[in-house]
Design a protein around this motif. Structure first.
Motif, PDB file in Angstrom:
ATOM      1  N   GLU A 130     -10.328 146.230  59.129  1.00 43.30           N
ATOM      2  CA  GLU A 130     -10.414 145.767  60.508  1.00 43.30           C
ATOM      3  C   GLU A 130      -9.027 145.328  60.960  1.00 43.30           C
ATOM      4  OE1 GLU A 130     -13.492 142.741  62.220  1.00 43.30           O
ATOM      5  OE2 GLU A 130     -11.619 141.668  61.801  1.00 43.30           O
ATOM      6  N   VAL A 131      -8.648 145.726  62.186  1.00 42.42           N
ATOM      7  CA  VAL A 131      -7.324 145.408  62.723  1.00 42.42           C
ATOM      8  C   VAL A 131      -7.464 144.439  63.890  1.00 42.42           C
ATOM      9  CG1 VAL A 131      -5.209 146.337  63.727  1.00 42.42           C
ATOM     10  CG2 VAL A 131      -6.508 147.704  62.052  1.00 42.42           C
ATOM     11  N   GLN A 132      -6.702 143.339  63.832  1.00 45.15           N
ATOM     12  CA  GLN A 132      -6.672 142.371  64.924  1.00 45.15           C
ATOM     13  C   GLN A 132      -5.238 142.198  65.422  1.00 45.15           C
ATOM     14  OE1 GLN A 132      -8.535 138.564  64.179  1.00 45.15           O
ATOM     15  NE2 GLN A 132     -10.041 139.454  62.776  1.00 45.15           N
ATOM     16  N   ILE A 133      -5.086 142.080  66.726  1.00 52.34           N
ATOM     17  CA  ILE A 133      -3.794 141.783  67.344  1.00 52.34           C
ATOM     18  C   ILE A 133      -3.946 140.506  68.145  1.00 52.34           C
ATOM     19  CG2 ILE A 133      -1.906 142.615  68.788  1.00 52.34           C
ATOM     20  CD1 ILE A 133      -2.462 144.374  66.353  1.00 52.34           C
ATOM     21  N   SER A 199      -3.219 141.043  62.180  1.00 55.77           N
ATOM     22  CA  SER A 199      -4.080 140.641  61.066  1.00 55.77           C
ATOM     23  C   SER A 199      -4.915 141.829  60.612  1.00 55.77           C
ATOM     24  CB  SER A 199      -5.001 139.485  61.472  1.00 55.77           C
ATOM     25  OG  SER A 199      -4.245 138.346  61.854  1.00 55.77           O
ATOM     26  N   PHE A 200      -5.085 141.929  59.313  1.00 56.06           N
ATOM     27  CA  PHE A 200      -5.936 142.949  58.716  1.00 56.06           C
ATOM     28  C   PHE A 200      -6.991 142.262  57.857  1.00 56.06           C
ATOM     29  CE2 PHE A 200      -1.659 144.987  58.890  1.00 56.06           C
ATOM     30  CZ  PHE A 200      -1.945 145.945  59.859  1.00 56.06           C
ATOM     31  N   ILE A 227       0.450 138.959  59.599  1.00 58.18           N
ATOM     32  CA  ILE A 227       1.858 139.349  59.652  1.00 58.18           C
ATOM     33  C   ILE A 227       2.451 138.927  60.986  1.00 58.18           C
ATOM     34  CG2 ILE A 227       3.470 141.281  59.565  1.00 58.18           C
ATOM     35  CD1 ILE A 227       1.175 142.825  58.083  1.00 58.18           C
ATOM     36  N   GLU A 228       3.627 138.308  60.926  1.00 59.54           N
ATOM     37  CA  GLU A 228       4.373 137.951  62.128  1.00 59.54           C
ATOM     38  C   GLU A 228       5.846 137.840  61.791  1.00 59.54           C
ATOM     39  OE1 GLU A 228       3.071 134.135  63.556  1.00 59.54           O
ATOM     40  OE2 GLU A 228       2.886 133.342  61.522  1.00 59.54           O
ATOM     41  N   ILE A 229       6.683 137.894  62.804  1.00 62.06           N
ATOM     42  CA  ILE A 229       8.118 137.738  62.616  1.00 62.06           C
ATOM     43  C   ILE A 229       8.433 136.289  62.260  1.00 62.06           C
ATOM     44  CG2 ILE A 229      10.327 137.646  63.857  1.00 62.06           C
ATOM     45  CD1 ILE A 229       9.790 140.422  63.162  1.00 62.06           C
ATOM     46  N   ASP A 230       9.315 136.111  61.271  1.00 64.19           N
ATOM     47  CA  ASP A 230       9.777 134.775  60.885  1.00 64.19           C
ATOM     48  C   ASP A 230      11.151 134.543  61.519  1.00 64.19           C
ATOM     49  OD1 ASP A 230      10.499 132.413  59.745  1.00 64.19           O
ATOM     50  OD2 ASP A 230      10.299 133.063  57.669  1.00 64.19           O
ATOM     51  N   ARG A 231      11.169 133.890  62.659  1.00 62.22           N
ATOM     52  CA  ARG A 231      12.432 133.700  63.382  1.00 62.22           C
ATOM     53  C   ARG A 231      13.265 132.541  62.835  1.00 62.22           C
ATOM     54  NH1 ARG A 231      11.827 137.187  67.465  1.00 62.22           N
ATOM     55  NH2 ARG A 231       9.703 137.605  68.187  1.00 62.22           N
ATOM     56  N   SER A 232      12.724 131.817  61.875  1.00 65.41           N
ATOM     57  CA  SER A 232      13.453 130.673  61.326  1.00 65.41           C
ATOM     58  C   SER A 232      14.485 131.095  60.278  1.00 65.41           C
ATOM     59  CB  SER A 232      12.468 129.682  60.696  1.00 65.41           C
ATOM     60  OG  SER A 232      11.838 130.241  59.555  1.00 65.41           O
TER      61      SER A 232
END
Length: 256
Positions: A130-133, A199-200, A227-232
């Motif tokens: 399942e794919v979530q955005i 998200s999966f 999963i997300e970008i880690d801007r830190s």
């Protein structure tokens, strides 16, 4: 000493010979005292070095020279004029992905990924995912060999081999690319803003187990991945002006 520069080399013979050649011509600083790092090896060793910086919390600009195979993330190898090359190098900031994984055993792991996060089936049976955005279910059941999320820096690697799009370095986008999808049959993937949270959720993980891979590090028997970008934690890659990463990525669209 070249402006407080450290020198690292992969364990291959080609890289070690290059290291000895540079040590005979230049003076380098210990890694802990250096302001920047010259890396000798291939793309794999470059990724390994960047991951060690992320995990160790001591992130420094990196100038790579190719003593490996493809060397997409590296400059060309030559010994002359290294000081001048470092002084004139063009810098690129790369924000890694942050992969948060929950396993079937109830363990939670967090790993960075510079190129991509990929989910792959562990057995001969296809995965069902399942794919979530951003918290919204966009695909209720994807039947496939796997799926990946790639950064612009990684869009020319596994992502391109899976027929995903090449993303310009400054595009602020992520590639969401299926791997051998069976259902939805005509879905080719998506290009998403890099502020997205992807998200999966693994469907039927007991019968159809799936692993998650952040660049080179694998976690098996997963049930969910966020999963997300880690801007830190921004990484800085240095390139010769005529061999800049953004131009190399753009030119891959015309490679035959």
């Amino acid at each position: 000493m070249i402006g407080s520069t450290a020198l690292l080399a992969s364990p291959t013979r080609q890289a070690r010979e290059a290291q000895q050649e540079l040590l005979g011509r230049y003076e380098f600083a210990p890694l802990e005292d250096a302001e920047q790092v010259v890396v000798l090896g291939g793309d794999g060793f470059m990724l390994q070095t960047l991951h060690q910086m992320l995990e160790g919390g001591r992130i420094k600009p990196v100038f790579g020279m190719n003593r490996g195979t493809i060397g997409f993330l590296l400059n060309s190898w030559r010994t002359d004029g290294l000081s001048d090359r470092l002084a004139k190098a063009k810098s690129f900031s790369v924000a890694p992905l942050r992969m948060t994984v929950m396993t079937a055993a109830g363990e939670t792991r967090v790993l960075p990924a510079i190129n991509e996060v990929s989910l792959l089936r562990e057995t001969r049976q296809t995965a069902k995912i399942e794919v979530q955005i951003d918290g919204r279910v966009t695909i209720h059941e994807m039947v496939c060999d796997g799926v990946l999320v790639a950064t612009p820096a990684g869009s020319t690697a596994y992502n391109m081999s899976a027929n995903g799009p090449i993303l310009p370095l400054g595009s602020a986008m992520l590639a969401l690319t299926p791997i051998s999808p069976f259902r939805p049959r005509r879905w080719k993937g998506a290009i998403l803003p890099d502020r997205s949270r992807i998200s999966f959720r693994i469907l039927n993980p007991d019968k159809r187990p799936v692993s998650a891979v952040a660049d080179q590090r694998e976690i098996r028997d997963i049930i969910q991945v966020d999963i997300e970008i880690d801007r830190s934690r921004q990484l800085t890659l240095l390139f010769d002006p005529e061999h800049a990463l953004d131009e190399r990525i753009a030119m891959e669209q015309f490679a035959t």
